[in-house]
Scaffold this motif. Sequence first.
Motif, PDB file in Angstrom:
ATOM      1  N   ALA A  90     -44.198  -6.019  16.122  1.00  0.00           N
ATOM      2  CA  ALA A  90     -45.204  -5.116  15.551  1.00  0.00           C
ATOM      3  C   ALA A  90     -46.224  -5.899  14.740  1.00  0.00           C
ATOM      4  CB  ALA A  90     -44.519  -4.071  14.673  1.00  0.00           C
ATOM      5  N   ALA A  91     -45.727  -6.846  13.939  1.00  0.00           N
ATOM      6  CA  ALA A  91     -46.642  -7.665  13.132  1.00  0.00           C
ATOM      7  C   ALA A  91     -47.538  -8.505  14.031  1.00  0.00           C
ATOM      8  CB  ALA A  91     -45.849  -8.562  12.193  1.00  0.00           C
ATOM      9  N   GLY A  92     -46.960  -8.975  15.151  1.00  0.00           N
ATOM     10  CA  GLY A  92     -47.761  -9.773  16.083  1.00  0.00           C
ATOM     11  C   GLY A  92     -48.905  -8.978  16.663  1.00  0.00           C
ATOM     12  N   VAL A  93     -48.610  -7.742  17.082  1.00  0.00           N
ATOM     13  CA  VAL A  93     -49.659  -6.882  17.633  1.00  0.00           C
ATOM     14  C   VAL A  93     -50.730  -6.639  16.567  1.00  0.00           C
ATOM     15  CG1 VAL A  93     -50.166  -4.582  18.510  1.00  0.00           C
ATOM     16  CG2 VAL A  93     -48.148  -5.794  19.302  1.00  0.00           C
ATOM     17  N   MET A  94     -50.267  -6.373  15.331  1.00  0.00           N
ATOM     18  CA  MET A  94     -51.230  -6.051  14.276  1.00  0.00           C
ATOM     19  C   MET A  94     -52.110  -7.263  13.955  1.00  0.00           C
ATOM     20  SD  MET A  94     -50.457  -4.353  10.661  1.00  0.00           S
ATOM     21  CE  MET A  94     -50.271  -5.942   9.941  1.00  0.00           C
ATOM     22  N   SER A  95     -51.496  -8.446  13.844  1.00  0.00           N
ATOM     23  CA  SER A  95     -52.355  -9.596  13.516  1.00  0.00           C
ATOM     24  C   SER A  95     -53.241  -9.962  14.699  1.00  0.00           C
ATOM     25  CB  SER A  95     -51.539 -10.792  13.033  1.00  0.00           C
ATOM     26  OG  SER A  95     -50.363 -10.940  13.754  1.00  0.00           O
ATOM     27  N   GLY A  96     -52.781  -9.628  15.920  1.00  0.00           N
ATOM     28  CA  GLY A  96     -53.659  -9.831  17.076  1.00  0.00           C
ATOM     29  C   GLY A  96     -54.904  -8.968  16.966  1.00  0.00           C
ATOM     30  N   LEU A 143     -41.892   0.893   6.941  1.00  0.00           N
ATOM     31  CA  LEU A 143     -42.305   0.206   8.168  1.00  0.00           C
ATOM     32  C   LEU A 143     -43.408  -0.810   7.896  1.00  0.00           C
ATOM     33  CD1 LEU A 143     -42.438   3.189  10.678  1.00  0.00           C
ATOM     34  CD2 LEU A 143     -40.820   1.308  10.697  1.00  0.00           C
ATOM     35  N   LEU A 144     -44.353  -0.425   7.017  1.00  0.00           N
ATOM     36  CA  LEU A 144     -45.566  -1.229   6.838  1.00  0.00           C
ATOM     37  C   LEU A 144     -45.304  -2.524   6.086  1.00  0.00           C
ATOM     38  CD1 LEU A 144     -48.607   1.074   6.036  1.00  0.00           C
ATOM     39  CD2 LEU A 144     -48.397  -0.667   7.811  1.00  0.00           C
ATOM     40  N   ILE A 145     -44.467  -2.439   5.029  1.00  0.00           N
ATOM     41  CA  ILE A 145     -44.312  -3.619   4.172  1.00  0.00           C
ATOM     42  C   ILE A 145     -43.691  -4.797   4.927  1.00  0.00           C
ATOM     43  CG2 ILE A 145     -43.156  -4.480   2.106  1.00  0.00           C
ATOM     44  CD1 ILE A 145     -43.744  -1.787   0.814  1.00  0.00           C
ATOM     45  N   PRO A 146     -42.586  -4.581   5.705  1.00  0.00           N
ATOM     46  CA  PRO A 146     -42.076  -5.723   6.469  1.00  0.00           C
ATOM     47  C   PRO A 146     -43.093  -6.270   7.464  1.00  0.00           C
ATOM     48  CG  PRO A 146     -40.489  -3.935   6.458  1.00  0.00           C
ATOM     49  CD  PRO A 146     -41.736  -3.397   5.855  1.00  0.00           C
ATOM     50  N   ILE A 147     -43.853  -5.369   8.102  1.00  0.00           N
ATOM     51  CA  ILE A 147     -44.828  -5.833   9.083  1.00  0.00           C
ATOM     52  C   ILE A 147     -45.893  -6.692   8.414  1.00  0.00           C
ATOM     53  CG2 ILE A 147     -46.667  -5.067  10.622  1.00  0.00           C
ATOM     54  CD1 ILE A 147     -44.949  -2.704  11.372  1.00  0.00           C
ATOM     55  N   GLU A 148     -46.414  -6.198   7.284  1.00  0.00           N
ATOM     56  CA  GLU A 148     -47.456  -6.962   6.575  1.00  0.00           C
ATOM     57  C   GLU A 148     -46.905  -8.296   6.082  1.00  0.00           C
ATOM     58  OE1 GLU A 148     -50.562  -6.409   6.031  1.00  0.00           O
ATOM     59  OE2 GLU A 148     -50.910  -4.316   6.511  1.00  0.00           O
ATOM     60  N   LEU A 149     -45.651  -8.261   5.609  1.00  0.00           N
ATOM     61  CA  LEU A 149     -45.030  -9.476   5.091  1.00  0.00           C
ATOM     62  C   LEU A 149     -44.895 -10.514   6.201  1.00  0.00           C
ATOM     63  CD1 LEU A 149     -44.073  -9.835   2.187  1.00  0.00           C
ATOM     64  CD2 LEU A 149     -41.737  -9.538   2.989  1.00  0.00           C
ATOM     65  N   ILE A 150     -44.423 -10.073   7.369  1.00  0.00           N
ATOM     66  CA  ILE A 150     -44.233 -11.018   8.470  1.00  0.00           C
ATOM     67  C   ILE A 150     -45.569 -11.564   8.933  1.00  0.00           C
ATOM     68  CG2 ILE A 150     -43.535 -11.198  10.875  1.00  0.00           C
ATOM     69  CD1 ILE A 150     -41.278  -9.272  10.252  1.00  0.00           C
ATOM     70  N   SER A 151     -46.586 -10.684   9.030  1.00  0.00           N
ATOM     71  CA  SER A 151     -47.865 -11.194   9.520  1.00  0.00           C
ATOM     72  C   SER A 151     -48.502 -12.130   8.499  1.00  0.00           C
ATOM     73  CB  SER A 151     -48.802 -10.055   9.914  1.00  0.00           C
ATOM     74  OG  SER A 151     -49.385  -9.477   8.787  1.00  0.00           O
TER      75      SER A 151
END
Lengths: 263, 120
Positions: B84-90, A170-178
């Motif tokens: 999810a990434a949007g919330v996290m970077s927010g 879950l974490l790696i795609p999220i970190e990659l996208i952000s």
Amino acid sequence: MNQFFGGAAANDPISQFKIKSLLDIDVAGFQLDFTNSTFWMVVGVFLTLAFFGVAASRKALVPSRLQSVGELGYTFIADMIRGISGEEGLKFFPLVFTIFFFILSANLVGMLPFAFTTTSHVAVTATLAVMVISIVIGYGFYKNGLGFLNLFAPPLGDMHPIAKFVLYALLIPIELISFLARPLTLALRLFANMLAGHIILKLFAGFAVMMASAGGLLIFGAVVSFLAGATINALEFLVAFLQAFVFAILTVIYLNDALHPSH
Amino acid sequence: MTEPDKSTLKDRLAKAQEARRASEGPSEETVQRYESISGAGIALRLAAEFTGATLVGLAIGIGLDRWFKTSPLFLLIMFGFGVAAGVMSGIRAYRNFNIELEVQALAQADQDEINGTDTP
């Protein structure tokens, strides 16, 4: 002469962003024209150089007003870098200093009547953002090797292997996208702020002129519109500084990731 | 089990907040000044972080779907990851505001010093 100054007399708010070629240059099939955007960029850079040239020329122990402002600019950037990534980050001082004053001068020159705002074009801001992110990636791999990839997989500590696997999935795609969204938001934020601000200014000014020329009771509307435009103008000076500051500080924060990839 | 704290939660909260205010971090006055100037700016920036990450997620999803011809499977998955990434970077961006406040407070202090020496 009018081609230097964009469509000053035009009434629609968008024509001020039109790029016009001042000098056609063609190198091996590439169109490298000297445009009004280039012209005002050069003006901004020369003003910055002239300012720091004069400010740093005297080196008096008791500084003049101009020298104080120059020193303030220096300590401002240096404190910012030191506060975020420590003494180690100071090797990026020239980069951050240049980026900050380039954007600041471009924004402020854009506030001159009839001038062109180079930072209101996504091509300019995207180039800056891509440059910053490329330096982050390049330096991150140069300094940490593959350890830079820890940025996308933060250490989780003691944990059951299956739980770890699920979390990383879950974490790696999220970190990659952000991470990938950073250049996008960096470029769009500066571009959108400058574009929107200048459109609003032009709109209020246009309202004032139109209502004043219509006459009658609309004169009051013209006065209100003019006052609103003047207020927005003051706000725009703040935005010009704030957006340069935001771009610079985010540059430092992202560079800090390259210096210390583990969060 | 340790002896439960006799003081009420309210008291403890107030004490903790007091201690926090006393330690480092921007003063309340600085925060108020900053927020009054650019509350809209903060909102805009958080919105930009959120939208940017969502769009990047969508773009990656569409790209993967084109590649593997599995439309709309990856689009949906990556959209979820994008949000999810949007919330996290927010959240990260909000944390960064604290850093910005401190830097601005430092600059303000520098400026005050200069102004102070300029006016005899």
